[in-house]
Design a protein around this motif. Structure first.
Motif, PDB file in Angstrom:
ATOM      1  N   UNK A 180       5.312   0.418   2.957  1.00 34.03           N
ATOM      2  CA  UNK A 180       5.655   1.499   2.038  1.00 34.03           C
ATOM      3  C   UNK A 180       4.724   1.408   0.853  1.00 34.03           C
ATOM      4  N   UNK A 181       3.772   2.317   0.785  1.00 29.40           N
ATOM      5  CA  UNK A 181       2.763   2.260  -0.266  1.00 29.40           C
ATOM      6  C   UNK A 181       2.714   3.608  -0.962  1.00 29.40           C
ATOM      7  N   UNK A 182       2.766   3.579  -2.294  1.00 27.89           N
ATOM      8  CA  UNK A 182       2.746   4.859  -3.003  1.00 27.89           C
ATOM      9  C   UNK A 182       1.330   5.429  -2.975  1.00 27.89           C
ATOM     10  N   UNK A 183       1.234   6.769  -3.089  1.00 24.01           N
ATOM     11  CA  UNK A 183      -0.071   7.417  -2.933  1.00 24.01           C
ATOM     12  C   UNK A 183      -1.061   7.001  -4.013  1.00 24.01           C
ATOM     13  N   UNK A 184      -0.576   6.561  -5.162  1.00 23.25           N
ATOM     14  CA  UNK A 184      -1.527   6.206  -6.217  1.00 23.25           C
ATOM     15  C   UNK A 184      -1.760   4.699  -6.307  1.00 23.25           C
ATOM     16  N   UNK A 185      -1.409   3.985  -5.263  1.00 26.18           N
ATOM     17  CA  UNK A 185      -1.743   2.558  -5.232  1.00 26.18           C
ATOM     18  C   UNK A 185      -3.268   2.409  -5.297  1.00 26.18           C
ATOM     19  N   UNK A 186      -3.750   1.610  -6.260  1.00 26.06           N
ATOM     20  CA  UNK A 186      -5.210   1.515  -6.414  1.00 26.06           C
ATOM     21  C   UNK A 186      -5.883   0.902  -5.197  1.00 26.06           C
ATOM     22  N   UNK A 187      -5.161   0.053  -4.497  1.00 23.92           N
ATOM     23  CA  UNK A 187      -5.723  -0.545  -3.294  1.00 23.92           C
ATOM     24  C   UNK A 187      -5.997   0.489  -2.219  1.00 23.92           C
ATOM     25  N   UNK A 188      -5.138   1.482  -2.157  1.00 23.96           N
ATOM     26  CA  UNK A 188      -5.336   2.547  -1.172  1.00 23.96           C
ATOM     27  C   UNK A 188      -6.654   3.262  -1.447  1.00 23.96           C
ATOM     28  N   UNK A 189      -6.888   3.585  -2.701  1.00 20.72           N
ATOM     29  CA  UNK A 189      -8.133   4.260  -3.047  1.00 20.72           C
ATOM     30  C   UNK A 189      -9.330   3.366  -2.747  1.00 20.72           C
ATOM     31  N   UNK A 190      -9.191   2.092  -3.109  1.00 24.23           N
ATOM     32  CA  UNK A 190     -10.315   1.182  -2.904  1.00 24.23           C
ATOM     33  C   UNK A 190     -10.637   1.039  -1.416  1.00 24.23           C
TER      34      UNK A 190
END
Lengths: 208, 208
Positions: free
Chosen positions: B115-125
């Motif tokens: 469960x990861x929120x859309x603004x998790x910085x790791x997701x962007x990275x």
DNA sequence: AAACTATCGATAGTGTTACTGTCTATATTT
DNA sequence: AAATATAGACAGTAACACTATCGATAGTTT
């Protein structure tokens, strides 16, 4: 293609391309006259690689130059990997020989059965981090080292497996270099995602 | 203690301490007169923490300020973790919504049950790294994502377990922040060590 | 109490890095 | 022929992390 098209296709400004040329990050272009140059597809690729290394991997221009040289040279792959590792920022010298961090790292590495040379940059980096932790009175980190190591081993194994899949030597070198540099960022990103998930499960509404 | 002693004990030059004071990285010292200050042990600790974050974690001074503020505030721990994650260099905005990297990351994260929120910085990275890889024609990386994810999950779980061990809230926040920032470097170091070992086993003398 | 050293706070200066801008002499395109 | 683009050289800039200097106290030594 000429300069303006190279700039458009790569997404790098003309001024920056000239800068990279001065820094010898690009191969020499073909000359149509002593004063005019023609660029090819490999220049576009090279620019994209440079941007990836700089923007995503966080390398300095000087580090990129070293890494590209290593990827190009017909060099043993483990050496190319060493160069890529050395180019990554944070790779500095080993803390004092007798430091606790060095001892702990060597001990856990031995218990994993790893064969690691004393000048492996990762060894210095890890030892440095451990020393910092200890100085900050966060001894608890030592107990989780083995698990970090297992995770690192999983990653390293698939890293190497990916290299073996490549069709030729040049491609292997590139894979080593790109994988070493960008892999850190990729893993860091995934770790943050997994952390958020673990945090939800562990203390999101329960105790905070 | 006074300035010169603080400088000696922390290993930070007087000039740099003054700089950090200007940048509001240090707590206000006690005043013995409107014009004279006395420093305490917490100032030494704070300086060491700053140096660890800067030297080992590679944070900018501005990022350190944000991180310290998050560690001090009486804030939900998952929020503190988010701040630490956001402070780390390379945490920028998400690539174009429809990018392949985003799609792949979301898909693998879903398949892990995260469960990861859309603004998790790791997701962007992570999405950014994947896009770079794809642009460089290294599609092979996609196939190893699941293994990277398992490794990330191992690390994230022990990270969170370490936090839970802390005796109080302030300490927990510090652990979150320090662990998030320094953990990346530690893992990167261990990965390089494991890579060298794996390389020895796989192609050291055989094919290079 | 005078002399000397240390500290405070403010402000200016330094070195590095990664570009960015300007210029002149040629080329190329229209 | 006129307008535009390019090559190469070099100067300038912006951000960053300090580092140095200075005048006005404050504390310490003699």
């Amino acid at each position: 293609m000429k300069m303006s098209e190279l700039s458009e296709r790569s997404g790098v400004s003309v001024a920056s391309i000239k800068f990279y040329q001065r820094e010898e990050l690009l191969p020499e272009p073909e000359r149509s006259s002593p004063n005019q140059a023609r660029y090819a597809a490999n220049h576009v690729d090279r620019l994209r690689l440079i941007r990836a290394l700089v923007d995503v991997g966080g390398l300095s221009v000087a580090a990129v130059r070293r890494v590209l040289a290593a990827a190009e040279a017909d060099i043993p792959l483990d050496w190319a990997m060493g160069v890529a590792q050395h180019a990554i920022p944070g790779s500095v010298e080993l803390p004092d020989q007798g430091s606790r961090g060095v001892t702990e790292i060597d001990s856990v590495s031995a218990s994993m059965g790893w064969m690691v040379s004393p000048d492996n940059p990762g060894r210095a980096m890890a030892a440095r981090v451990l020393d910092s932790y200890l100085q900050l009175d966060h001894e608890e980190l030592l107990s989780v080292l083995p698990e970090y190591c297992s995770a690192a081993e999983i990653v390293a194994r698939v890293d190497l497996g990916t290299v073996a899949l490549q069709p030729n030597r040049a491609r292997m070198s590139e894979t080593v270099v790109v994988g070493t540099v960008l892999g850190d960022s990729l893993f860091a990103g995934l770790r943050r995602m997994a952390q958020e998930d673990a945090a939800h499960r562990q203390f999101s509404r329960a105790e905070s």
